[in-house]
Design a protein around this motif. Structure first.
Motif, mmCIF file in Angstrom:
data_model
loop_
_atom_site.group_PDB
_atom_site.id
_atom_site.type_symbol
_atom_site.label_atom_id
_atom_site.label_comp_id
_atom_site.label_asym_id
_atom_site.label_seq_id
_atom_site.Cartn_x
_atom_site.Cartn_y
_atom_site.Cartn_z
ATOM 1 N N ARG A 1 57.358 75.446 26.995
ATOM 2 C CA ARG A 1 57.132 74.299 27.848
ATOM 3 C C ARG A 1 56.198 73.331 27.152
ATOM 4 N N ASP A 3 53.022 71.498 26.884
ATOM 5 C CA ASP A 3 51.699 71.712 27.466
ATOM 6 C C ASP A 3 50.925 70.409 27.580
ATOM 7 N N HIS A 4 50.814 69.695 26.460
ATOM 8 C CA HIS A 4 50.099 68.418 26.505
ATOM 9 C C HIS A 4 50.512 67.507 25.366
ATOM 10 N N THR A 42 40.427 66.678 27.992
ATOM 11 C CA THR A 42 41.695 66.860 28.681
ATOM 12 C C THR A 42 41.667 66.011 29.938
ATOM 13 N N VAL A 50 52.797 66.991 32.577
ATOM 14 C CA VAL A 50 52.044 67.528 31.450
ATOM 15 C C VAL A 50 50.631 66.973 31.494
ATOM 16 N N GLN A 51 49.737 67.637 30.762
ATOM 17 C CA GLN A 51 48.384 67.117 30.613
ATOM 18 C C GLN A 51 48.334 66.238 29.372
ATOM 19 N N THR A 79 52.063 69.302 22.002
ATOM 20 C CA THR A 79 51.785 70.734 22.049
ATOM 21 C C THR A 79 52.794 71.437 22.941
ATOM 22 N N GLU A 81 53.749 75.172 24.501
ATOM 23 C CA GLU A 81 53.264 76.530 24.756
ATOM 24 C C GLU A 81 54.400 77.515 24.515
ATOM 25 N N LYS A 129 48.508 80.804 24.865
ATOM 26 C CA LYS A 129 47.262 80.812 25.637
ATOM 27 C C LYS A 129 46.949 82.221 26.122
ATOM 28 N N ARG A 135 49.048 83.823 36.695
ATOM 29 C CA ARG A 135 49.995 83.147 35.817
ATOM 30 C C ARG A 135 50.973 84.174 35.271
#
Length: 136
Positions: A1, A3-4, A42, A50-51, A79, A81, A129, A135
């Motif tokens: 996915r 992430d950012h 962040t 997304v972040q 990024t 993940e 992570k 999670r």
């Protein structure tokens, strides 16, 4: 996915003000990482999937300072993940892509990069992570 998405900037405070004014962004956390000669912030934008991350150099020899000298402020990296960075690195090698900088990390955080020359001009970070409560 995904992430950012990270942006390099000369000033996190100035860039954050712009993202706040234009998109209603809110800073989640800021961390100074001396061994990477950079400060990371962040932020979250309302309704974003997304972040976003802002990168500011500490000193003139950091990777962010070099990036800013060569390209100016703006998009730095994407990024993604992954479940297992070591396995992802092996998969890259099967496609004749050598992970840029190798696999590194600790305390459950592991990362590697795909160099822009191997990714159509985009720096891509692959990150694993640490497990978190609640999670999958």
């Amino acid at each position: 996915r995904v992430d950012h998405i990270a942006f390099a900037t000369h000033s996190i405070d100035e860039a954050l003000r712009w993202f706040q004014d234009v998109f209603g962004a809110r800073e989640l956390c800021r961390m100074r990482v001396e061994d990477e000669w950079s400060t990371f912030a962040t932020m979250v934008i309302p309704n974003a999937q997304v972040q976003f991350e802002l990168l500011e150099p500490i000193g003139e020899e950091s990777f962010v300072a070099r990036f800013l000298r060569q390209r100016g402020p703006g998009f730095h990296h994407l990024t993604i993940e992954v479940e297992n960075v070591a396995a992802a690195a092996e998969e890259l090698r099967r496609h004749e892509i050598e992970p840029f900088g190798g696999v590194r990390g600790g305390d459950g955080w592991h990362e590697t990069f795909i160099h822009p020359r191997d990714a159509n001009g985009v720096l891509i970070q692959l990150v694993q992570k640490p497990p978190q409560v609640g999670r999958p």
